[in-house]
Motif scaffolding. Structure first.
Motif, PDB file in Angstrom:
ATOM      1  N   ASP A 382       0.847  -1.184   0.000  1.00 26.88           N
ATOM      2  CA  ASP A 382       0.000   0.000   0.000  1.00 26.88           C
ATOM      3  C   ASP A 382       0.889   1.242   0.000  1.00 26.88           C
ATOM      4  N   ARG A 384       0.314   4.276   0.518  1.00 23.46           N
ATOM      5  CA  ARG A 384      -0.024   5.288   1.519  1.00 23.46           C
ATOM      6  C   ARG A 384       0.280   4.817   2.940  1.00 23.46           C
ATOM      7  N   LEU A 387       2.007   7.437   5.004  1.00 19.96           N
ATOM      8  CA  LEU A 387       1.243   8.672   5.148  1.00 19.96           C
ATOM      9  C   LEU A 387       0.141   8.492   6.188  1.00 19.96           C
ATOM     10  N   ALA A 388      -0.379   7.277   6.295  1.00 22.83           N
ATOM     11  CA  ALA A 388      -1.551   7.030   7.136  1.00 22.83           C
ATOM     12  C   ALA A 388      -1.234   7.070   8.622  1.00 22.83           C
ATOM     13  N   ASP A 392      -1.538  11.962   7.408  1.00 27.06           N
ATOM     14  CA  ASP A 392      -2.938  12.172   7.006  1.00 27.06           C
ATOM     15  C   ASP A 392      -3.718  12.864   8.110  1.00 27.06           C
ATOM     16  N   CYS A 485       4.885   6.409  -0.206  1.00 27.15           N
ATOM     17  CA  CYS A 485       4.908   7.809  -0.613  1.00 27.15           C
ATOM     18  C   CYS A 485       5.475   8.724   0.454  1.00 27.15           C
ATOM     19  N   ASP A 500       1.495  15.014  -2.065  1.00 29.25           N
ATOM     20  CA  ASP A 500       1.494  13.774  -1.286  1.00 29.25           C
ATOM     21  C   ASP A 500       2.374  12.696  -1.899  1.00 29.25           C
ATOM     22  N   ASP A 501       3.049  12.995  -2.995  1.00 27.93           N
ATOM     23  CA  ASP A 501       3.779  11.941  -3.691  1.00 27.93           C
ATOM     24  C   ASP A 501       4.980  12.513  -4.434  1.00 27.93           C
ATOM     25  N   CYS A 507       0.570   7.934  -5.016  1.00 23.83           N
ATOM     26  CA  CYS A 507      -0.355   8.442  -4.002  1.00 23.83           C
ATOM     27  C   CYS A 507      -1.069   9.725  -4.433  1.00 23.83           C
TER      28      CYS A 507
END
Length: 508
Positions: A382, A384, A387-388, A392, A485, A500-501, A507
């Motif tokens: 994944d 992201r 980022l998660a 985020d 990302c 974001d990427d 992403c």
């Protein structure tokens, strides 16, 4: 923290035979998951995750071995002598049993007195345990090694909290030194029960003797019968950071309390108190946060500073080394439930890693927090994932944030410890560049910081085997993860910058 499941690299070759070509979506220009090209790239990434060891001047080289032998043993001997002088303050830790556990990079052995200054400090925490630490600051009359500009104090401050699983403060001297050279006063320290700091509290009538009350379980709402033991608990890092901030901010007129110090040789206040800039910061981006202080934490220390930035008004910005977090309450057990979830308040930089404590193929690489196990080789990770964990949440709250995932990075990226695998060759360099720029933006309000944070080329100074600092130029695209990302959402002089990427992973 959960460890990734490691699989033999040979599994990559087997997966190539079983899966063949895959229809899974890949970023433009990237091979598809499961193809021989994708598997070969993953195998190279796994090999690069050991770059700190296998580089020409890495930890497996003769020059590193020689430098370590000349540096580690004297440091270890001095620590043992210091411990022998305080037998009533025992530090029962690997750092006091294993040479090299708490020494740092031998290539940096001559930093003190040549590129900056180190001042040892001692103080007791809220439970009376003796805490050992060090202060880092610029040399008098020094200039910034990157810009040549004079470093004129007083300076902003940084408190750096180690990671858990027996992280020791000297493992993080590389970052403290890099920051001190740029015009910061930095405190590193060992939390209770790690490194050179005392293992036990002093809760009895005799302050010179460690004491825990195991006669009966504590009543509801009371402290543990032996607070701070074991060291692997969130309280040591949350409360430890707060106590370290209290000590860092202390002065002769407002001394540190030093609970249950007894006859211990402690500092009554921060000996470099005059070098810290105590004037309120009118340019802060967070209303009410005017203390020119940042906190940096690694691992469980990163969780601690992710939480404290919301509740401690002395903190103006945060750098979390694997990982910035908003995912859950910092207290997974009952101990910290009352403090509630993490809340983004101040600007935060997350330096996050591809791998956990071990290195695994992409289909079995769950990092630190993801509970998933082995997946399909036909599916990419994944993008992201990193980022998660925190970014985020910060961006959703409208608070400046950035997350950087160095390529081939592991959870040990941010520690300097001899011969403990694995870590990449340039993970520290990438992390230091972004940390310097982040604090330059939010503590020093340097207008040039944005060009570094948003730029595509990274400039770094690092020591070689002779102890000479050499310039290193890194291309951002080549040193960021191609699995996960990296991105930013920050205010700049020309408006909001959002991406974001930045490594084009998928992403955006």
């Amino acid at each position: 923290m959960r460890r990734s499941r490691a699989l033999p690299v040979v599994a990559l070759a087997l997966a190539a035979v079983v899966v063949g070509s895959s229809g899974a979506v890949a970023a433009p220009g990237d091979p598809a998951p499961g193809t021989p090209e994708y598997l070969a790239r993953d195998a190279q990434n796994i090999a690069d995750a050991y770059g700190r060891q296998t580089a020409p001047d890495g930890q497996l080289s003769p020059q590193y071995g020689l430098a370590s032998a000349q540096y580690i043993n004297p440091v270890f001997a001095a620590d043992l002598l210091a411990q022998a002088a305080r037998p009533n303050r025992p530090a029962l830790t690997p750092a006091m049993a294993v040479p090299g556990w708490n020494s740092g990079n031998p290539y940096r052995a001559d930093w003190n007195g040549t590129r900056g200054q180190i001042t040892p400090v001692s103080f007791t925490n809220r439970y009376g345990a003796l805490i050992q630490g060090d202060l880092f600051a610029p040399l008098p009359g020094a200039t910034d090694p990157y810009t040549g500009e004079p470093l004129e104090g007083p300076f902003p401050g940084v408190v750096l909290t180690t990671g858990s699983v027996q992280g020791s403060e000297r493992m993080y001297w590389w970052l403290a030194q890099d920051l001190a050279e740029r015009g910061y006063v930095v405190l590193t320290y060992d939390v209770q029960g790690q490194g050179r700091s005392e293992t036990f509290p002093h809760l009895g009538d005799v302050e010179d003797l460690p004491y825990c009350s195991f006669a009966a379980a504590p009543a509801a709402g009371e402290e543990s019968p032996c607070p701070g033991v074991p060291s692997q608990q969130t309280a040591n890092f949350v409360y430890g950071t707060q106590d370290a901030i209290d000590f860092f901010l202390s002065t002769p007129d407002a001394p540190y309390a030093n609970p249950a110090a007894g006859s211990a040789d402690v500092d009554g206040h921060n000996p470099l108190w005059e070098q810290f800039d105590r004037s309120p910061d009118p340019d802060t981006v967070t209303p009410g946060r005017t203390t020119r202080l940042a906190v940096v934490g690694h691992s469980l220390g990163a969780i601690a500073v992710s939480y404290l930035q919301a509740v401690d008004e002395r903190i103006q910005t945060v750098v979390a080394l694997d990982k910035l977090s908003t995912r859950a309450s910092i207290r997974d057990g009952e101990e910290f439930d009352a403090l509630g979830p993490l809340e983004p308040v101040v600007p935060a930089l997350g330096l996050q890693s591809e791998y956990g404590f071990t290195v695994a193929p992409y289909f079995a690489n769950s990092g630190l927090f993801d509970p998933s196990e082995v997946g399909s080789p036909a599916e990419a990770p994944d993008p992201r994932r990193e980022l998660a964990t925190g970014y985020d949440g910060w961006t959703a709250a409208g608070v400046d944030s950035m997350v950087i995932v160095p390529r081939a990075s592991t959870h040990l990226e941010y520690t300097d410890i001899a011969y403990v695998l694995p870590a990449s060759r340039y993970g520290q360099a990438v992390s230091s560049v972004y940390t310097q720029a982040w604090l330059g933006k939010y503590l020093q309000h340097d207008p040039a910081a944005d060009s570094v944070l948003l730029g595509t080329t990274l400039q770094y100074l690092e020591p070689d085997s002779t102890g000479t600092w050499q310039p290193v130029t890194l291309d951002r695209a080549e040193h960021l993860s191609f699995y996960f990302c990296s991105g930013y959402d920050i205010a700049t002089a020309s408006g909001r910058a959002v991406d974001d990427d930045i490594a084009d992973v998928g992403c955006a």
